[in-house]
Each structure stands twice: as C-alpha cells, then as structure tokens.
Design an enzyme around this catalytic site. Structure first.
Site, PDB file in Angstrom:
ATOM      1  N   ARG A  94     102.652  28.616  81.032  1.00 56.77           N
ATOM      2  CA  ARG A  94     103.157  27.400  80.380  1.00 56.77           C
ATOM      3  C   ARG A  94     101.950  26.508  80.109  1.00 56.77           C
ATOM      4  O   ARG A  94     101.279  26.068  81.049  1.00 56.77           O
ATOM      5  CB  ARG A  94     104.149  26.631  81.265  1.00 56.77           C
ATOM      6  N   ASP A 238     104.739  15.894  82.525  1.00 54.98           N
ATOM      7  CA  ASP A 238     104.067  17.174  82.705  1.00 54.98           C
ATOM      8  C   ASP A 238     102.557  17.054  82.610  1.00 54.98           C
ATOM      9  O   ASP A 238     101.840  17.922  83.093  1.00 54.98           O
ATOM     10  CB  ASP A 238     104.577  18.175  81.673  1.00 54.98           C
ATOM     11  N   LYS A 249     109.173  15.838  78.512  1.00 56.67           N
ATOM     12  CA  LYS A 249     110.183  16.581  77.784  1.00 56.67           C
ATOM     13  C   LYS A 249     110.519  15.917  76.454  1.00 56.67           C
ATOM     14  O   LYS A 249     110.616  14.705  76.360  1.00 56.67           O
ATOM     15  CB  LYS A 249     111.449  16.695  78.646  1.00 56.67           C
TER      16      LYS A 249
END
Length: 346
Positions: A94, A238, A249
C-alpha cells in the site's frame, strides 16, 4: 491501563502465525485468518483484510517476523538476502500509508544488526510496536478529548478505531475518551464509499462498545453541519506531510472544506509515526488509485450503467490551513505549519 468502551482487538500473534480479523466481512461475519508467511500478509494488506495506517504498520512488523522465521529456517547462513526481498515486496503493498514503510525499515534495520536466530528479537520488537501504538492511542484519546467542550456532537469519516490500529483508535480513540468523559451528545459517522468503512466498521465498533452512532451518507455531511448539529469533525490520517498537509481517506478534504465554511472545528488524530518530515507537502504524497470496480459495484453487485468508467482515488489531501488541530502522542499542534510540525518532531 483499563479503558471504557475498549473491547475490540483486530490482530493477535500466536505460535501458528498472525491472526487477523477479516475486515472485508464485517459486520455480517467475524472471521479470523491465520497467516503464516510474509507474502500472505502483504496480500492481506493489499486486499483490505487489514487497513488503517497504524494497523498496517503493526501488521507489517509481524510480517517481518514471519519472513525472518521462514528465511532462517530455509537457509540460516544467508537468510538476509531473501528477507530483504520480502521486505521490499511488503513495503509496496500500500503506497500511501507511511506507517508501512516506517515499520518495514525499523524491522529490517534491527534484523540486519542481529547474529544467530533473528526471530525472538524481531518478535519482541513487533510486540513492542503493537503495545506502543495502543499506549499512544490512549494518550491521544485523552489529549483530543480535552479539546472538546461538554455537550458537543462530532462527525467522523472512515474508520479510525481498534480495527485501524493496534487498539482503541486514533480519531475514534478521542471519541471513545470524550464519550467516557460524558462530553458528547451524539456521534455521527459518514458511510465512506466505496468500501463503506464508516457503515461497516466504525458503526460496528461503536455498537460493540455501547456508544450510540448515527450513520449518514457522505454527501449529507455538509448539510448536517449547516444544521448546527456538530461542533467537531474528527478524522485520522495515513500520512502527514512536513507542512501539516494530511492524506486521509477520500472524502476527508470535502468534509474539511464544509467544516471551515460552517465554522465547525476540524481535528486530525494520528501517531507521530504517521508524520513524514521527508515529504514537504501534500502534493508530494503518492495517492493510491484503486480498481474501478470498487465504485462501479457494491457488495459484488453492479450499481453503474454498463460501460461507465470510474475514477477511484483511495485518499485525498487536506491542506494544513483547513486543520484546527493535529493530535499526536507527542503533543498537539494547533493551526499546523512547517515550523510547528518540526518542533513537534524534534
């Protein structure tokens, strides 16, 4: 340290391997996977079995233990070569969550300093990372809750709780602490398309921990604010750039713009491992693009006209000027900028 409204843990180490609660199946089923090798963990991260930057970092630390165990068993004299390949592949699972790379680098640096069997020391380190994350979340929960006035209501986006961390949560940890302190009148959660982390995960967590939650579609958030029904938007992150820009997000930026317009305060809660002082600003943060099918379907069923295309960024960037406060375990930064972020991270 015992906390109220804190019953959920989504990962556990066992002799068999790493146990992960499969978040793709919540809230309809609580299914646990036992992963015994690093490649399986990397695939679980990529496929959203586990998600949330802190949880991904902790999971990666345990994956490093699995990699070392497998490589050392196969070739004790040259386990580092295969281990380095495993870590490179793991780090690419990711791209946006900086905690992933942070954990991989920390575990690899320690591994390469060891002689003999690396597994016991690496396992101890992974467990320390896990425990430190929970402790940091407790601290952030208390600090964030202290910013909230009695009688407030809050809106959160995506999932930032025990499912997204080692336990308790970042933004949801603040909400848990504020609820335990009897400060909150109501908690609202965006559904968070296309993976519905708010509907499937945040709502599930809060119900499990006996905190009332009201779900709304993402597009209703601005109207909720216009009605004066929330005083804070509280989200996780993040990656936080050196100037205080925040990757989170998709939909977070829209919530921040709406909050500023309506005089609603905006809080970002994240551990210091999420702060990337090597990235100057949000424009330099890589944004993961995910499959079109995630938008074109829901629950495996098509929802869009046949032949339609989709644009599916997993994250967006909220500029620092829209953020009232960033809460970390190291401290709080109000109206973040490069100077304040540098001072926090010294």
């Amino acid at each position: 340290m015992e906390k109220l409204h804190d019953a959920i843990r989504a990962m556990a180490w066992t002799d068999a391997g790493l146990e992960l609660l499969d978040q793709r199946k919540l809230p309809l089923a609580e299914s646990w996977l036992v992963l015994c090798d690093c490649a399986s963990v990397a695939r679980a991260i990529r496929d959203m079995v586990v998600r949330g930057a802190p949880a991904i970092g902790i999971t990666a630390a345990y994956a490093a233990v699995l990699a070392a165990r497998e490589r050392y068993a196969r070739q004790p004299s040259d386990w580092r070569t295969g281990f380095a390949i495993d870590m490179q592949n793991l780090a690419q699972s990711r791209p946006t969550a900086v905690n992933l790379v942070w954990a991989v680098e920390r575990m690899q640096q320690l591994a390469f300093s060891l002689n003999g069997n690396p597994v016991p020391v690496l396992l101890s380190e992974a467990q320390a990372i896990h425990e430190q994350d929970i402790a940091a979340n407790y601290t952030m929960g208390e600090r964030g809750a202290a910013c909230i006035d009695d009688g407030s209501s809050v809106l959160t986006h995506c999932n930032t709780g025990s499912l997204a961390t080692g336990g308790y949560g970042t933004a949801l940890g603040v909400i848990r602490s504020a609820w335990s302190d009897n400060k909150l009148n109501a908690v609202y959660a965006d559904e968070t398309r296309p993976w519905l982390q708010g509907a499937r995960l945040t709502a599930w967590e809060l119900v499990q921990d006996s905190i009332p939650v009201t779900l709304l579609v993402d597009g209703a958030a601005a109207w909720l604010m216009q009605q004066g029904r929330v005083q804070w938007v509280i989200v996780g992150s993040d990656r936080i750039a050196a100037n205080g820009d925040v990757a989170n997000k998709i939909g977070t930026y829209a919530a921040a713009v709406a909050a500023r317009h309506h005089g609603v305060r905006f809080m970002v809660v994240a551990p210091s491992s999420t702060v990337d002082m090597g990235t100057a600003c949000g424009a330099d943060i890589p944004i993961e693009m995910r499959a079109e099918q995630e938008v074109l379907s829901a629950g495996g069923q098509p929802v869009a006209a046949n032949g339609a295309q989709a644009w599916n960024p997993a994250f967006d960037i909220t500029p620092a000027e829209l953020i009232d406060v960033i809460v970390t375990e190291r401290g709080i930064v109000e109206h973040p900028d490069t100077v304040k972020m540098r001072s926090l991270m010294v």
